[in-house]
Design an enzyme around this catalytic site. Structure first.
Site, PDB file in Angstrom:
ATOM      1  N   CYS A  77       0.845  -1.202   0.000  1.00 26.42           N
ATOM      2  CA  CYS A  77       0.000   0.000   0.000  1.00 26.42           C
ATOM      3  C   CYS A  77       0.878   1.249   0.000  1.00 26.42           C
ATOM      4  O   CYS A  77       1.711   1.433   0.892  1.00 26.42           O
ATOM      5  CB  CYS A  77      -0.915   0.033   1.223  1.00 26.42           C
ATOM      6  SG  CYS A  77      -1.820   1.589   1.330  1.00 26.42           S
ATOM      7  N   ILE A  78       0.674   2.089  -0.986  1.00 25.79           N
ATOM      8  CA  ILE A  78       1.585   3.228  -1.165  1.00 25.79           C
ATOM      9  C   ILE A  78       1.443   4.254  -0.035  1.00 25.79           C
ATOM     10  O   ILE A  78       2.449   4.764   0.467  1.00 25.79           O
ATOM     11  CB  ILE A  78       1.407   3.872  -2.566  1.00 25.79           C
ATOM     12  CG1 ILE A  78       2.488   4.909  -2.812  1.00 25.79           C
ATOM     13  CG2 ILE A  78       0.016   4.467  -2.752  1.00 25.79           C
ATOM     14  CD1 ILE A  78       2.658   5.301  -4.254  1.00 25.79           C
TER      15      ILE A  78
END
Lengths: 131, 117
Positions: A77-78
């Site tokens: 997840c960025i």
């Protein structure tokens, strides 16, 4: 059976180790893993900057080998990763940060939509390391 | 479409978990996935009125909770026993359904996937 796996715990946590062993067993049992999604402190599993002593398991390296050798789709997840200093080269350049903590090669930084897409495709959605 | 229930168990001041649980719900709502949130244990503190997050140099989560309905997430539940144990009430502007411990089991069964954070 199709599994989607999310990992919320860091590489030094027992639940991350259990997640990897579960994934190995799933593939060994001829099941499919549609995606691995790393969220919260789970993003540290992708960090290339973690050093463990020689007689200890480097779980991040194990994940990397596992993902590469089975050509799996692994997403970090960025938003969770940027917040924790786990960047890829593009993000390190974009935010002018040292590139030392970059993610190990086979992981892609992407959004939470990837978690939902995987959950839609999977027969079973399994989370490791929640609270 | 497969539905998802988020069980949110952490107070808003105990770290990033409350916010990150909410972000999963909002992202699901953006993709029109049937989502629900159950607040239980210390997670019920997220629903309390009169929070002063700025005194902890934190962002107030209550605005994000109000945004849930804009993302089509109207199924909000709170564990009655967790409210009672902490002697707190959810803020009145938020429509949250109270569920007993036995109803929680039914709730979990109703959704295809569950994430507990």
């Amino acid at each position: 059976m199709k599994f989607a796996i999310t990992v919320f715990s860091p590489p030094y946590s027992p639940s991350s180790r259990r997640a990897l062993r579960f994934c190995e067993a799933a593939l060994a049992g001829s099941h499919e893993i549609v995606r691995l999604f790393f969220y919260q402190d789970g993003v540290y599993n992708a960090s290339g900057a973690i050093v463990t002593s020689q007689d200890e398991t480097n779980l991040g390296h194990e994940w990397t080998r596992f993902i590469e050798s089975n050509s799996l789709d692994a997403v970090v997840c960025i938003a969770a990763a940027l917040k924790r200093g786990v960047l890829d080269e593009t993000e390190a350049r974009r935010y002018q940060r040292p590139g030392d903590g970059v993610v190990n090669v086979p992981w892609a930084l992407s959004g939470l939509g990837q978690l939902h897409e995987a959950a839609q495709q999977a027969d079973r959605f399994i989370a490791f390391g929640g609270s | 479409m497969k539905s998802m229930l988020i069980i949110s168990r952490q107070s808003p001041w105990s770290g990033p978990t409350a916010r990150e649980a909410l972000d999963i719900a909002l992202a699901g709502g953006a993709f029109d996935i049937p989502m629900a949130i159950l607040f239980m244990d210390d997670g019920v503190f997220q629903l309390c009125a009169g929070q002063h997050a700025a005194t902890l140099q934190q962002k107030d989560l209550t605005a994000n909770l109000q945004a849930l309905s804009l993302f089509g997430i109207d199924d909000l539940y709170v564990a009655q026993s967790s409210l009672a144990a902490r002697a707190v009430q959810p803020v009145e502007t938020l429509s949250v359904k109270r569920v007993s411990d036995s109803e929680i089991a039914t709730l979990i069964n109703r959704y295809d996937h569950t994430i507990t954070l």
